[in-house]
Design an enzyme around this catalytic site. Structure first.
Site, PDB file in Angstrom:
ATOM      1  N   HIS A  48       7.454   9.071   1.676  1.00 36.30           N
ATOM      2  CA  HIS A  48       8.668   8.256   1.558  1.00 36.30           C
ATOM      3  C   HIS A  48       9.291   8.374   0.173  1.00 36.30           C
ATOM      4  CE1 HIS A  48       8.002   6.231   5.455  1.00 36.30           C
ATOM      5  NE2 HIS A  48       6.752   6.520   5.178  1.00 36.30           N
ATOM      6  N   HIS A  58       5.628   4.334  10.791  1.00 38.44           N
ATOM      7  CA  HIS A  58       5.631   3.721   9.458  1.00 38.44           C
ATOM      8  C   HIS A  58       5.417   2.215   9.540  1.00 38.44           C
ATOM      9  CE1 HIS A  58       6.538   3.092   5.301  1.00 38.44           C
ATOM     10  NE2 HIS A  58       7.734   2.562   5.506  1.00 38.44           N
TER      11      HIS A  58
END
Length: 210
Positions: A48, A58
């Site tokens: 990220h 995620h």
């Protein structure tokens, strides 16, 4: 002829990262002097880092990974809008732009593009903002912040709302020097089979009227 505009954060060892996450680091671990033929670089990083996309894994243990996602979402016409007068990306804020239909929406907020500084706070996407985006056809939303939620958020309302409304997430696009309008977007993630996110090289090109 219009040229492509790079709206990616440059990946270097000064790039700000989410507190507690793995920072980006590049080094030439093998040199031409060592091999007599080539230099070889090594990268360590969070998935990220910089301009990147989120996969549902995620924030959902049973969510799709990067390689499961539809790459068509990351390529095609998009619209850039400026919501820097608002402290959240809500239905009310988006409606000020009178958009009737758009599949890819890039949103400029009041946060200055300073890749070497991690912000204290950002403008989040609200639940009604996500629902309204779906109603006008949005399939991907990009923001010029490291998250679609407040930095302090633990329930990640924006992430979950966008997932509920089948909208993909693109974060940390650089829009300070980009005018509102219609563009072509390319922001392809890496083919990370198990990835919960991926850095992207995001570029846009103005759509010229015929």
């Amino acid at each position: 002829m219009s040229k492509w505009i790079d709206i990616s954060q440059v990946l270097n060892n000064k790039l700000a990262h989410w507190p507690g996450d793995e920072p980006f680091h590049y080094e030439t671990s093998v040199t031409k002097e060592m091999t007599d033929s080539v230099n070889i670089g090594k990268i360590t990083t969070s998935a990220h880092i910089g301009t990147h996309v989120d996969a549902p894994f995620h924030f959902l243990n049973d969510g799709k990974r990067i390689l499961d996602l539809d790459i068509e979402r990351y390529i095609g016409p998009c619209k850039v809008i400026d919501l820097s007068d608002f402290d959240e990306i809500s239905e009310t804020a988006i409606k000020t732009k009178e958009i009737s239909h758009v599949e890819r929406l890039l949103i400029k907020t009041a946060l200055p593009n300073k890749p070497d500084r991690f912000p204290e706070e950002v403008s989040p996407i609200t639940e009604n903002g996500a629902a309204y985006m779906q109603s006008i056809g949005v399939k991907l939303v990009g923001v010029d912040t490291p998250s679609v939620d407040k930095v302090s958020s633990k329930d990640l309302t924006g992430h979950h709302a966008l997932f509920k409304h089948d909208i993909y997430i693109l974060e940390n696009v650089m829009l300070d020097q980009v005018e509102e309008g219609d563009y072509e977007l390319i922001a392809l993630p890496l083919a990370l089979e198990e990835g919960d996110g991926s850095p992207v090289r995001a570029v846009i090109k103005p759509i010229e009227e015929s």
